[in-house]
Design a protein around this motif. Structure first.
Motif, PDB file in Angstrom:
ATOM      1  N   ASP A  31      -3.322  -0.881  -0.440  1.00 53.28           N
ATOM      2  CA  ASP A  31      -4.141  -1.830   0.329  1.00 53.28           C
ATOM      3  C   ASP A  31      -5.631  -1.568   0.164  1.00 53.28           C
ATOM      4  OD1 ASP A  31      -4.001   0.580   1.615  1.00 53.28           O
ATOM      5  OD2 ASP A  31      -3.382  -0.217   3.557  1.00 53.28           O
ATOM      6  N   SER A  82       3.441  -7.291   2.386  1.00 55.36           N
ATOM      7  CA  SER A  82       2.019  -6.946   2.391  1.00 55.36           C
ATOM      8  C   SER A  82       1.783  -5.636   1.636  1.00 55.36           C
ATOM      9  CB  SER A  82       1.530  -6.803   3.827  1.00 55.36           C
ATOM     10  OG  SER A  82       2.072  -5.618   4.390  1.00 55.36           O
ATOM     11  N   LYS A 131       5.721 -10.634  -2.040  1.00 58.99           N
ATOM     12  CA  LYS A 131       5.597 -11.296  -0.731  1.00 58.99           C
ATOM     13  C   LYS A 131       5.280 -10.316   0.396  1.00 58.99           C
ATOM     14  CE  LYS A 131       7.743 -15.603  -1.750  1.00 58.99           C
ATOM     15  NZ  LYS A 131       8.655 -15.375  -2.915  1.00 58.99           N
ATOM     16  N   LYS A 151       0.203  -3.163   2.586  1.00 59.76           N
ATOM     17  CA  LYS A 151       0.393  -2.011   3.479  1.00 59.76           C
ATOM     18  C   LYS A 151       1.867  -1.602   3.501  1.00 59.76           C
ATOM     19  CE  LYS A 151      -2.254  -1.182   7.327  1.00 59.76           C
ATOM     20  NZ  LYS A 151      -3.317  -1.923   6.768  1.00 59.76           N
ATOM     21  N   GLU A 152       2.769  -2.567   3.605  1.00 57.98           N
ATOM     22  CA  GLU A 152       4.207  -2.260   3.643  1.00 57.98           C
ATOM     23  C   GLU A 152       4.663  -1.698   2.299  1.00 57.98           C
ATOM     24  OE1 GLU A 152       5.941  -2.491   6.489  1.00 57.98           O
ATOM     25  OE2 GLU A 152       4.012  -3.062   7.335  1.00 57.98           O
ATOM     26  N   ARG A 153       4.077  -2.250   1.237  1.00 56.58           N
ATOM     27  CA  ARG A 153       4.398  -1.751  -0.102  1.00 56.58           C
ATOM     28  C   ARG A 153       4.073  -0.256  -0.172  1.00 56.58           C
ATOM     29  NH1 ARG A 153       1.104  -5.209  -3.361  1.00 56.58           N
ATOM     30  NH2 ARG A 153      -0.149  -3.475  -4.133  1.00 56.58           N
TER      31      ARG A 153
END
Lengths: 294, 491
Positions: free
Chosen positions: B150, B93, B91, B95-97
């Protein structure tokens, strides 16, 4: 005046660029609507082994040929099929297709060969890489053919399915041993005659007919086969081939050909699944901030 | 007047000088008495209540007790990984991953010294290697793959790559932390969750990594680390809710795993054994080549799947290369892995030492001549001096089978075609080395070696951007680089 007697065709297998009879000395008669369509060789274990030897012998030259050369030879296959269009259509009809479907299959087959022919000299441009390592080295990765590939081609799609198996395998320099459709073998045998006249070096494609239950395990167990392509994902051989493959860790690739006519089938990832990535390092004497890479 | 040393002895310039001890301090490291299983973001006691000891192979001293995970624990870990995959991890993004993965890289760098010392203590490798290679490369792998999260669409033109799911990962004892990084970093970058099992003799840095992952605040269940031996690994491999197996280890075990998953649709990456050829031509820079051969086979006591364990020397330079090699071996320092001067540390385990000694016996029995570094062997611990065999033929076991120790089999050749045939005459195909100053010869050789990594005028170099993996029975799939993303994606 008596009517002319037709000359009937002897269907033979194709090994090392030659058309031997099967070593088994046996044949079978696939039937369409109850009537036999030909006397087809029942290949034996010995035929499988001869075919693998032929494929291995052809590998060095074929994988060492220039990509441009392989590309042209594949294109030549397309030209030769085009020239034999009528024969392929006739055979597809004998095997139970309608005329319209047969015509479409042959046209798509020719176009598919040309599609894959074009990848020969592009695969490494798209899938190779220069890798920016953090030491003083020049480092690049290129794809190379895996080696000898065994093919259990589509049972239902005897021409388009077959060509869609062979082309992505040989375009990168692999050689192969192919079991063609057991119930519809006519087009596959004719394709071997096309290959024999298309400048494809002998042994690059070897074509065997017969009962798959008898022969496929021999291919799966052969220690000089590097990979197996199983075109039908629902094939009964999937698990047994994977088990047989363990002894020399063959790569097993299972086809995803839900619709052979779809554009999705035309993609380079099926080509790369029969290739190995090789990474090469060499020192650069000095690059800024780091010492010699020896 | 003769020079005297501090003890008043005359200095001998003809022999080897002993180096003053330069031990790395262990004051700053923390090893707990007992380690638990890392599941769903927390540390749990094993359901069986069983623990096994981890020892320092250099002195056989006890280091810690490690939890043994059984099927029930593995099931719990897989369930946690599945829940994380279906929930939080897919869930957030991309980028956050990536930012989570960057955090891991940074924390490894911050704790680099502690990790290096523990790696050396637990596994027996020289601190110099743990400090300069294992730990920095582990951090670099996380840093490299963090940036991919990403950008995956650029890696696979015209496709929409999707994570495979739960990855079960089983790693070896030769580069414990680095192998964990090679496995976890690409798996997370591509959006998978993992259950990882370190080797039973070297669990400590993986458990330290678990603490780092906790500190980095990764969502619970994204990374689960379960410790144990073969049975724990088998429980992961056979778990029906694992979508992908990534294994690094011996070809023998790799085959067992491939058999176990044959009836399933599990994907797999296998990084298996090797028996690499390292080839020296007469026109090679010989001193550099000798350094490369030494590094190729004695790096990490030869516990390296890509070790250059078969040396081929062109006949015209055989005598000179052999002399240089023996001189260089004699200059290697064997001893305390924590000493910064040490070149050759301890053999990882008693079992591995027995395997190596078995091959030393076989080698001599088959008629090869053995040469070893003559040095003092510490009384305690597991040790094997760097060893070289000459008079070796292609059919000798020491030239065919992976020994996974500091044992070099030397053969000769006359022509290029001959050495290509000899080098490729093996079921393995992980790596190869070529030494020559002639560019066209390098490309001829490197393109004809049937191996996944080819080092020309260098050896045993690794980098997160550089794909690594074998041909033939050395396995399938790649780790590292863009190519290392594919095994964790469905395209």
């Amino acid at each position: 005046m008596s009517e002319r007697i037709n000359v009937l065709k002897t269907y033979k297998i194709f090994i090392g660029g030659k058309f031997p009879r099967t070593e088994s000395g046996r044949y079978y008669q696939p039937k369409v609507n109850g009537s036999p369509i030909g006397n087809i060789c029942l290949s034996s274990r010995k035929d499988v082994r001869n075919a693998v030897v032929a494929a291995r012998s052809a590998f060095e030259k074929w994988s060492g040929a220039t990509a441009y050369n392989r590309s042209q030879i594949l294109y030549r296959i397309a030209e030769m099929i085009e020239g034999r269009k009528a024969q392929f259509i006739e055979e597809l009809i004998i095997q139970g297709e309608t005329k319209k479907a047969a015509e479409k299959e042959v046209d798509t087959t020719i176009d598919r060969v040309i599609y894959f022919a074009g990848w020969a000299d592009k695969i490494n441009q798209v899938f190779g890489s220069v890798n920016p390592v953090a030491t003083s080295h020049f480092n690049f990765s290129m794809l190379e053919p895996t080696g000898v590939v065994g093919v259990v081609s589509s049972e239902s799609s005897s021409l388009l399915g077959l060509i869609s198996s062979i082309c992505p395998i040989i375009v990168s320099g692999n050689t192969c041993v192919v079991f063609i459709s057991e119930s519809k073998p006519l087009c596959g045998v004719t394709l071997s005659e096309v290959l024999a006249t298309s400048d494809v070096p002998g042994g690059v494609v070897n074509i065997l007919t017969g009962k798959r239950k008898e022969t496929v395990p021999h291919l799966g167990k052969h220690m000089d086969v590097n990979a197996i392509y199983l075109a039908d994902s629902a094939s009964e051989f999937k698990e047994s081939l994977r088990l047989d493959a363990v002894d020399n860790l063959k790569r097993i690739v299972v086809g995803k050909e839900s619709d052979l006519y779809s554009n999705k089938f035309e993609n380079p990832y099926i080509v790369t699944s029969f290739m190995e990535t090789k990474t090469t390092w060499h020192p650069i004497e000095i690059i800024s901030g780091s010492g010699s890479g020896y | 007047m003769k020079q005297k040393n501090s003890k008043g002895e005359a200095l001998k310039f003809s022999g080897k000088w002993d180096l003053a001890p330069a031990p790395e301090s262990t004051d700053h490291i923390e090893i707990k008495k007992e380690y638990q299983l890392f599941i769903n973001g927390k540390f749990y006691k094993p359901s069986s209540g069983k623990y096994f000891p981890s020892i320092n192979p250099a002195n056989e001293k006890h280091l810690s007790m490690i939890a043994e995970a059984n099927e029930k624990d593995v099931d719990r870990a897989v369930k946690a990984a599945r829940k994380a995959f279906d929930g939080t991890w897919s869930k957030i993004s991309a980028k956050e991953r990536g930012k989570y993965i960057y955090r891991i890289a940074r924390l490894i760098q911050e704790k680099a010294r502690e990790l290096a010392v523990i790696e050396s203590l637990d596994g027996g490798k020289p601190i110099r290697e743990a400090r300069d290679i294992d730990v920095p490369i582990a951090a670099a792998h996380f840093f490299y793959y963090a940036g991919w999260t990403d950008k995956l669409k650029y890696a696979f033109p015209n496709q929409s790559p999707k994570a495979v799911g739960v990855a079960g990962q089983v790693i070896p004892w030769n580069f414990p932390l680095m192998m964990a990084a090679w496995k976890i970093a690409p798996a997370l970058a591509t959006g998978n969750t993992v259950v990882l099992k370190p080797a039973e003799t070297t669990s400590l840095t993986a458990l330290k990594l678990a603490e780092i992952i906790q500190e980095a605040d990764l969502p619970p269940g994204v990374v689960n680390i379960v410790t144990g031996a073969g049975a724990t690994g088998a429980a992961i491999v056979n778990h029906s809710d694992v979508d992908k197996i990534a294994f690094t280890g011996s070809t023998g075990v790799g085959k067992v795993i491939m058999k176990a998953i044959a009836g399933t649709e599990k994907k797999s990456t296998m990084e298996l054994g090797g028996k690499a050829a390292n080839i020296i031509f007469e026109d090679a820079p010989l001193d550099q080549a000798v350094e490369g051969v030494i590094n190729g086979i004695y790096f990490n006591q030869g516990h390296v799947c890509c070790a250059g364990s078969r040396l081929f020397i062109q006949e015209s330079v055989y005598d000179v290369v052999l002399r240089k090699l023996k001189d260089r071996i004699q200059a290697l320092v064997l001893g305390d892995p924590l000493d910064k001067n040490t070149d050759i540390g301890a053999i990882n385990s008693k079992e591995q030492l027995a395997t190596i000694n078995k091959y030393l016996k076989i080698g001599q029995k088959e008629g090869a001549d053995m040469f070893q570094l003559s040095c003092d062997i510490p009384k305690k611990g597991f040790w094997c001096p760097p060893t070289l065999f000459t008079n070796v033929s292609q059919s000798h076991a020491i030239a065919k089978e992976e020994i996974f120790g500091p044992v070099l089999a030397v053969q000769t050749f006359r022509t290029i075609d001959e050495v290509i045939t000899k080098a490729n005459n093996t079921p393995f195909g992980l790596s190869a080395g070529v030494w020559t100053d002639k560019g066209s010869k390098i490309f001829n050789l490197t393109s004809q070696m049937r191996a996944g990594v080819v080092w020309a005028n260098t050896y045993n170099k690794f980098d997160p951007t550089s794909p690594f993996g074998g041909y033939k029975e050395s396995g399938h799939g790649r780790e590292g680089g863009l190519h290392g993303l594919l095994p964790y994606l469905n395209i």
